[in-house]
Structure formats: C-alpha cells, structure tokens
Design an enzyme around this catalytic site. Structure first.
Site, PDB file in Angstrom:
ATOM      1  N   ARG A   1     -76.576 -12.659   0.100  1.00 50.06           N
ATOM      2  CA  ARG A   1     -76.408 -13.218   1.440  1.00 50.06           C
ATOM      3  C   ARG A   1     -77.572 -14.089   1.897  1.00 50.06           C
ATOM      4  O   ARG A   1     -77.464 -14.755   2.921  1.00 50.06           O
ATOM      5  CB  ARG A   1     -76.115 -12.123   2.472  1.00 50.06           C
ATOM      6  CG  ARG A   1     -74.780 -11.456   2.215  1.00 50.06           C
ATOM      7  CD  ARG A   1     -74.517 -10.311   3.141  1.00 50.06           C
ATOM      8  NE  ARG A   1     -74.478 -10.755   4.524  1.00 50.06           N
ATOM      9  CZ  ARG A   1     -74.376  -9.924   5.544  1.00 50.06           C
ATOM     10  NH1 ARG A   1     -74.296  -8.635   5.340  1.00 50.06           N
ATOM     11  NH2 ARG A   1     -74.352 -10.388   6.766  1.00 50.06           N
ATOM     12  N   ASP A   2     -78.693 -14.069   1.206  1.00 51.83           N
ATOM     13  CA  ASP A   2     -79.833 -14.965   1.475  1.00 51.83           C
ATOM     14  C   ASP A   2     -80.370 -15.468   0.138  1.00 51.83           C
ATOM     15  O   ASP A   2     -81.572 -15.436  -0.116  1.00 51.83           O
ATOM     16  CB  ASP A   2     -80.957 -14.218   2.205  1.00 51.83           C
ATOM     17  CG  ASP A   2     -80.651 -13.986   3.666  1.00 51.83           C
ATOM     18  OD1 ASP A   2     -80.053 -14.878   4.290  1.00 51.83           O
ATOM     19  OD2 ASP A   2     -81.009 -12.915   4.181  1.00 51.83           O
ATOM     20  N   PHE A   3     -79.503 -15.934  -0.718  1.00 52.30           N
ATOM     21  CA  PHE A   3     -79.863 -16.266  -2.087  1.00 52.30           C
ATOM     22  C   PHE A   3     -80.429 -17.678  -2.145  1.00 52.30           C
ATOM     23  O   PHE A   3     -79.712 -18.652  -2.348  1.00 52.30           O
ATOM     24  CB  PHE A   3     -78.625 -16.127  -2.974  1.00 52.30           C
ATOM     25  CG  PHE A   3     -78.920 -16.018  -4.438  1.00 52.30           C
ATOM     26  CD1 PHE A   3     -80.010 -15.317  -4.907  1.00 52.30           C
ATOM     27  CD2 PHE A   3     -78.074 -16.606  -5.356  1.00 52.30           C
ATOM     28  CE1 PHE A   3     -80.272 -15.206  -6.261  1.00 52.30           C
ATOM     29  CE2 PHE A   3     -78.313 -16.499  -6.715  1.00 52.30           C
ATOM     30  CZ  PHE A   3     -79.417 -15.796  -7.163  1.00 52.30           C
ATOM     31  N   TYR A   4     -81.750 -17.783  -1.941  1.00 61.49           N
ATOM     32  CA  TYR A   4     -82.452 -19.057  -1.949  1.00 61.49           C
ATOM     33  C   TYR A   4     -83.613 -18.986  -2.937  1.00 61.49           C
ATOM     34  O   TYR A   4     -84.056 -17.902  -3.310  1.00 61.49           O
ATOM     35  CB  TYR A   4     -82.995 -19.390  -0.553  1.00 61.49           C
ATOM     36  CG  TYR A   4     -81.957 -19.346   0.529  1.00 61.49           C
ATOM     37  CD1 TYR A   4     -80.899 -20.253   0.543  1.00 61.49           C
ATOM     38  CD2 TYR A   4     -82.020 -18.391   1.532  1.00 61.49           C
ATOM     39  CE1 TYR A   4     -79.935 -20.210   1.528  1.00 61.49           C
ATOM     40  CE2 TYR A   4     -81.065 -18.340   2.528  1.00 61.49           C
ATOM     41  CZ  TYR A   4     -80.027 -19.251   2.527  1.00 61.49           C
ATOM     42  OH  TYR A   4     -79.074 -19.194   3.501  1.00 61.49           O
TER      43      TYR A   4
ATOM     44  N   HIS B   1     -86.648 -16.633  -2.474  1.00 62.07           N
ATOM     45  CA  HIS B   1     -86.533 -15.201  -2.755  1.00 62.07           C
ATOM     46  C   HIS B   1     -86.595 -14.888  -4.239  1.00 62.07           C
ATOM     47  O   HIS B   1     -86.464 -13.730  -4.631  1.00 62.07           O
ATOM     48  CB  HIS B   1     -85.241 -14.644  -2.151  1.00 62.07           C
ATOM     49  CG  HIS B   1     -85.240 -14.732  -0.659  1.00 62.07           C
ATOM     50  ND1 HIS B   1     -84.116 -15.067   0.052  1.00 62.07           N
ATOM     51  CD2 HIS B   1     -86.224 -14.550   0.252  1.00 62.07           C
ATOM     52  CE1 HIS B   1     -84.412 -15.086   1.334  1.00 62.07           C
ATOM     53  NE2 HIS B   1     -85.685 -14.773   1.476  1.00 62.07           N
TER      54      HIS B   1
END
Length: 182
Positions: A113-116, A119
């Site tokens: 859900r915050d796969f950038y 990270h």
C-alpha cells in the site's frame, strides 16, 4: 492506559505470515520476518511495544528492528541516475532484485500500500554483486490476504513505477521488471 512490551524471543513461536494471532497493534509486526522464514526481505525485528487503550484508534505501537548498517534507499541511490547513469549491469541487477521482492511479497498475499523506492533499502556492499540484498520497510499499512485483488496489485506496482520515474530508467527496464516479476 497500559503499556505492553514483548520481545522477539517471547513471541517467536507465532511464526506465521498472518502474525499467528498476535493481537498487538504494531501493524508491521505480523509482516516482519520470522526465524523460520529466512527469505523475507525486511529488517529483523528485535522488540515490540504497544500503548493499549480502550479505543483501537488511540492505540500506539512501535517495532524496533536491527540496524541496517551501510544501507541506502533506492530513491537516494537512483537520484542522480538521470545525469550520471549507472552501469547497465547494476541497473539490470537492481531491477531483477526489486521485481523478485515484489513478486515474493505479492505471492505471499501481502500488498504494501506504500510501495515506493524510498521504502526499499539496499546493502551497499552487495550493490555491485549479481544479487543485491534489498530490505523492504514501512509495512504498517500492509494487508494480508489469501489472494490480493487486482486493484491492490496494480496500486503497488503503479506506486513503484511512479517513484522510479526520476531514475533515468529506460523503457526496457520496465519490460525487464515485468519479465522477472511474472
């Protein structure tokens, strides 16, 4: 309010990908690696602490992990690639490693859900090897399911693609990623 404190040693028996019934509020904890799952690509958890409240929205928690010495985010690593491109071999190896991490995460039923790129960390000493060692952080919003809906897969992959736009990637890099991802 009550403070609950647990260590990895005490709850290591809860070694399932869904957290094994761990009722802790630390959203990252169920997704953290377990001793019997060495293929996980996250930092090794050491301790967990939780501030328990009557209302779930007031709960606060923290997961303390082992240090990632000599690691850099892919976002910082790739920041100058538009002006100073890396060797094709480095770009290919990192693309393969990111695709492998994404594939393993999604096949395990986890969507980030915050796969950038910010990270994803890479150990600098493994950077110029054929298999760079990546670590995926910030799993507090991750969801676990038996099968990830296409919408969430698309969101994870689109977020990763969006964050990689400033890296000076070539069109073939996207195709290379998809080939290794599938």
């Amino acid at each position: 309010m009550k403070i609950a404190y647990r260590s990895m040693v005490r709850i290591s028996g809860l070694a399932t990908v869904t957290g094994g019934g761990c009722r802790c509020g630390a959203g990252s904890w169920p997704h953290a690696p377990r001793p019997n799952r060495p293929s996980r690509t996250t930092a090794r958890p050491i301790h967990i602490a939780e501030l328990i409240a009557r209302l779930p929205a007031r709960r606060r928690s923290v997961v303390i992990t082992a240090a990632l010495d000599n690691a850099v985010t892919l976002e910082n690593l790739c920041a100058t690639w538009g002006e100073y491109p890396p060797s094709p071999q480095l770009r290919h190896n990192l693309t393969r490693a990111v695709a492998d991490a994404a594939r393993r995460m999604h096949r395990a039923g986890i969507n980030h859900r915050d796969f950038y790129l910010c990270h994803l960390y890479v150990k600098q000493e493994t950077l110029h090897t054929s298999r760079p060692q990546l670590f995926l952080l910030d799993l507090h919003r991750a969801q676990i399911r038996s099968k990830i809906p296409a919408r969430w897969l698309a969101k994870d992959l689109a977020g990763l693609y969006f964050s990689a736009q400033q890296c000076g990637l070539e069109p073939r890099d996207g195709l290379r990623f998809m080939r290794h991802y599938h």
